[in-house]
Design an enzyme around this catalytic site. Sequence first.
Site, short mmCIF file in Angstrom:
data_model
loop_
_atom_site.label_atom_id
_atom_site.label_comp_id
_atom_site.label_asym_id
_atom_site.label_seq_id
_atom_site.Cartn_x
_atom_site.Cartn_y
_atom_site.Cartn_z
N ASP A 14 0.80 -1.22 0.00
CA ASP A 14 0.00 0.00 0.00
C ASP A 14 0.83 1.27 0.00
O ASP A 14 0.32 2.35 -0.27
CB ASP A 14 -0.99 0.01 1.18
CG ASP A 14 -0.36 -0.46 2.48
OD1 ASP A 14 0.85 -0.71 2.51
OD2 ASP A 14 -1.10 -0.58 3.49
N GLU A 188 11.42 0.78 15.33
CA GLU A 188 11.17 1.86 14.36
C GLU A 188 10.98 3.17 15.12
O GLU A 188 11.31 4.24 14.64
CB GLU A 188 9.95 1.52 13.52
CG GLU A 188 9.71 2.45 12.36
CD GLU A 188 8.59 1.96 11.45
OE1 GLU A 188 8.41 2.59 10.38
OE2 GLU A 188 7.91 0.97 11.77
#
Length: 236
Positions: A14, A188
């Site tokens: 996506d 992250e």
Amino acid sequence: IIKLPKVELHCHLDGSLSQGFVEKRLGRPVGKEELSVSDDCTSLAEYLEKFDMPCQCLKDEEALEEAGYDVLKSMSREHVCYAEIRFAPLFSETESMSCKKAMEALIKGLERGKQDFAIEYGVIACAMRHIGEEENWRMIRAARELLGSGVCGADLAGAEASYPMSQFMNLFENTRKIGMPFTIHAGECGSVDNITDAVNVGAKRIGHGIAMRGHEDVIRELAEKEPCVIVGRCAD
């Protein structure tokens, strides 16, 4: 550099759809600012918001098949020879399309792309942090049925700061037990403990791992315990 053959191990479906594909599915022009954050973006949550629009384009089997072909077509221009495509099947699920059917549709398009562009591929099915364990486990079991038939592993993605790895240890203990390889988005943002937990539960790869910076002692400890590779964009 463009002509060199490349391997892409951290590609989100996506986040990699062409502007033309998105415009075709939405039936309107789409500005690049709708798909990308500004260069000074420092918020993972803000960054993840840009996935909302492309996800709306992946709600039926035709769209998923076309998306698989679209992403390999784009990669062929950069001479990618092998790619692992991550996506969250539960985001595409509808009353008429199960998460397994969503994976099968994507694989069908990737298979066409493989034939036309000579790019080998594997699909990584992402569990999402904000989705309940029961639904994520259902998806992972469905992905396990397709392991070796287009699917190559599972993943965990989403807003890490709000949903630390400690909440998903049981899910991935079970994933390991059924023989499903997996990588984890960890480090992250947030604590280095997310990386430690991911490796300890059996992840063979870590996505990003930026929080590991400055923790040489943890790096040495994990390297002695379990070989693991960090893949994905890292901070300087």
